[in-house]
Design an enzyme around this catalytic site. Structure first.
Site, PDB file in Angstrom:
ATOM      1  N   HIS A   1       0.882  -1.089  -0.173  1.00 42.49           N
ATOM      2  CA  HIS A   1      -0.085   0.173   0.040  1.00 42.49           C
ATOM      3  C   HIS A   1       0.893   1.022   0.031  1.00 42.49           C
ATOM      4  O   HIS A   1       1.255   1.915   0.967  1.00 42.49           O
ATOM      5  CB  HIS A   1      -1.074  -0.035   1.245  1.00 42.49           C
ATOM      6  CG  HIS A   1      -2.015   0.938   1.036  1.00 42.49           C
ATOM      7  ND1 HIS A   1      -3.335   0.738   1.214  1.00 42.49           N
ATOM      8  CD2 HIS A   1      -2.069   2.375   0.962  1.00 42.49           C
ATOM      9  CE1 HIS A   1      -4.138   1.761   1.270  1.00 42.49           C
ATOM     10  NE2 HIS A   1      -3.359   2.849   0.956  1.00 42.49           N
TER      11      HIS A   1
ATOM     12  N   HIS B   1       1.052   5.144  -2.072  1.00 41.07           N
ATOM     13  CA  HIS B   1       0.447   5.778  -3.411  1.00 41.07           C
ATOM     14  C   HIS B   1       1.958   6.572  -4.236  1.00 41.07           C
ATOM     15  O   HIS B   1       2.573   7.295  -3.502  1.00 41.07           O
ATOM     16  CB  HIS B   1      -0.307   6.760  -2.749  1.00 41.07           C
ATOM     17  CG  HIS B   1      -1.402   6.313  -2.190  1.00 41.07           C
ATOM     18  ND1 HIS B   1      -2.722   6.378  -3.029  1.00 41.07           N
ATOM     19  CD2 HIS B   1      -1.892   5.637  -1.084  1.00 41.07           C
ATOM     20  CE1 HIS B   1      -3.700   5.537  -2.195  1.00 41.07           C
ATOM     21  NE2 HIS B   1      -3.183   5.267  -1.134  1.00 41.07           N
TER      22      HIS B   1
ATOM     23  N   GLY C   1      -9.821   7.644  -1.798  1.00 44.18           N
ATOM     24  CA  GLY C   1     -10.680   9.012  -1.878  1.00 44.18           C
ATOM     25  C   GLY C   1     -11.474   8.931  -0.535  1.00 44.18           C
ATOM     26  O   GLY C   1     -11.441   7.759   0.248  1.00 44.18           O
TER      27      GLY C   1
ATOM     28  N   GLU D   1     -10.833   3.231   7.014  1.00 40.93           N
ATOM     29  CA  GLU D   1      -9.846   4.041   7.452  1.00 40.93           C
ATOM     30  C   GLU D   1     -10.493   5.283   8.176  1.00 40.93           C
ATOM     31  O   GLU D   1     -10.331   5.690   9.294  1.00 40.93           O
ATOM     32  CB  GLU D   1      -8.804   4.550   6.194  1.00 40.93           C
ATOM     33  CG  GLU D   1      -7.960   5.568   6.690  1.00 40.93           C
ATOM     34  CD  GLU D   1      -7.261   6.200   5.366  1.00 40.93           C
ATOM     35  OE1 GLU D   1      -6.146   6.872   5.643  1.00 40.93           O
ATOM     36  OE2 GLU D   1      -7.955   5.967   4.290  1.00 40.93           O
TER      37      GLU D   1
END
EC number: 3.5.4.4
Length: 358
Positions: free
Chosen positions: A18, A20, A176, A206
């Site tokens: 994970h 980005h 998002g 989250e």
């Protein structure tokens, strides 16, 4: 086994699921690319170190929405093929230097078309960067293509992921703000991916709680949970220390659904009060399929070494514990079984054995 040193943690082989792409740029690269494309940086900053501090401070707000605003200044400079290739190449270089031997790096192709690139051209530019960065280094890197949950392009991005799955793309993701944008709004995309025997993960649990996790798993069929930290809301610990798992938490543990946990990021966004209080401690003790990840290395000023070292300090984890996290992640990777097994047997286990023997 004794507590490892920081140097041992740095040298340990690591697996990252994970991370980005647009959250891991070098500050100097943001500065240079902004100058080339005319992107206005915050407060007129012209120094790389100062820019790095700005990203960390802006992200350290306790709000996921505010945290996501920092991406305006990374995505904004990633609108050409050359910029995407550079960022992707540097990403691989930085991960390899940190001891990462396998990584799945995610980004939203739909956010990189403002300069006229097609979605295919975006993916191709990133793949070129990954190939260049991997050359001559002991690291395997794959793309995860992300759709934004507040937009309506998930079907298109899912089809893109399937089209590229034999050319460097490992799977699909949605990301998002969770509140108000449940994963079930993208059910068509997930059903398409399932029909195509494709892998996908979903950001869930989250900033939003158990309903988000439940939908991601039971309605959408997620292979993994991005973060998943709020699964602890379905776990109770009484005064005597007895632990009780609710139906959803028990299902997640029993079926070994991987949790892509990102401790430093969760503290920044308010999902956890501190590393020491992060649910990863309890979830690890209960032997959920926990993995350790960076999320956004620039915003959190972190790395896999930093993430693991913070857990060593908070929970007195040993090399055996770090090895467990790493093998968990490699088992959970969107990579063919034989390739996963080879990395576990030929790279990860020997790497940890060498550290343990010193």
């Amino acid at each position: 086994m004794t507590t490892p040193t920081r140097d041992q943690v740095r040298r340990a082989p690591k697996v990252l699921l994970h991370d980005h792409l647009d959250g891991g740029l070098r500050p100097a690269t943001v500065l240079e690319l902004a100058g080339e494309c005319g992107h206005a940086l915050p407060d007129g900053i012209t120094d790389a170190a100062e820019l790095g501090r700005w990203f960390a401070a802006a992200a350290d707000s306790g709000s996921l929405v505010r945290y996501l605003e920092t991406f305006d200044h990374t995505v904004g400079v990633m609108q050409t093929a050359a910029a995407l290739t550079r960022v992707a190449r540097e990403c691989v270089e930085d991960l390899a230097d940190d001891g990462v031997v396998y990584a799945e790096v995610r980004y939203a192709p739909e956010q990189h078309v403002e300069g006229g690139l097609s979605l295919d051209e975006v993916v191709a530019a990133v793949q070129t960067g990954f190939d260049e960065g991997s050359a001559g280094r002991r690291i395997v890197v794959r793309q995860l293509l992300t759709a934004m949950r507040h937009q309506a392009r998930s079907n298109e991005i899912a089809e893109l992921a399937v089209a590229w799955r034999d050319r460097g793309v490992a799977g699909f993701d949605i990301a998002g703000a969770e509140a108000g944008h449940p994963p079930t709004r993208h059910l068509d995309a997930f059903e398409y991916l399932q029909r195509e025997n494709a892998h996908f993960t979903i950001h869930a649990g989250e900033a939003f709680g158990l309903p988000s996790i439940w939908q991601a798993i039971q309605w959408c069929g997620a292979d993994r949970l991005g973060h998943g930290v709020r699964i602890v809301d379905d776990i109770t610990v009484d005064e005597d220390g007895e632990v009780r798992l609710g139906r959803l938490a028990a299902y997640v543990r029993d079926t070994r659904i991987p949790l892509e946990m990102c401790p430093a990021s969760n503290v920044q966004t308010g999902a956890a009060a501190s590393i020491a209080e992060h649910p990863i401690g309890l979830l690890t003790r209960l032997r959920f399929r926990v993995t350790v990840n960076t999320d956004n290395r620039l915003m959190s000023q972190t790395s896999m070494t930093e993430e693991m070292w913070s857990l060593v300090e908070a929970f007195d984890y040993t090399l055996d514990d770090l090895r467990w996290f790493t093998i968990n992640a490699m088992k959970s990777a969107f990579l063919p079984f034989d390739e996963r097994l080879a990395l576990i047997d030929e790279v990860i286990k020997p790497g940890y054995a060498a550290l343990s023997s010193r």
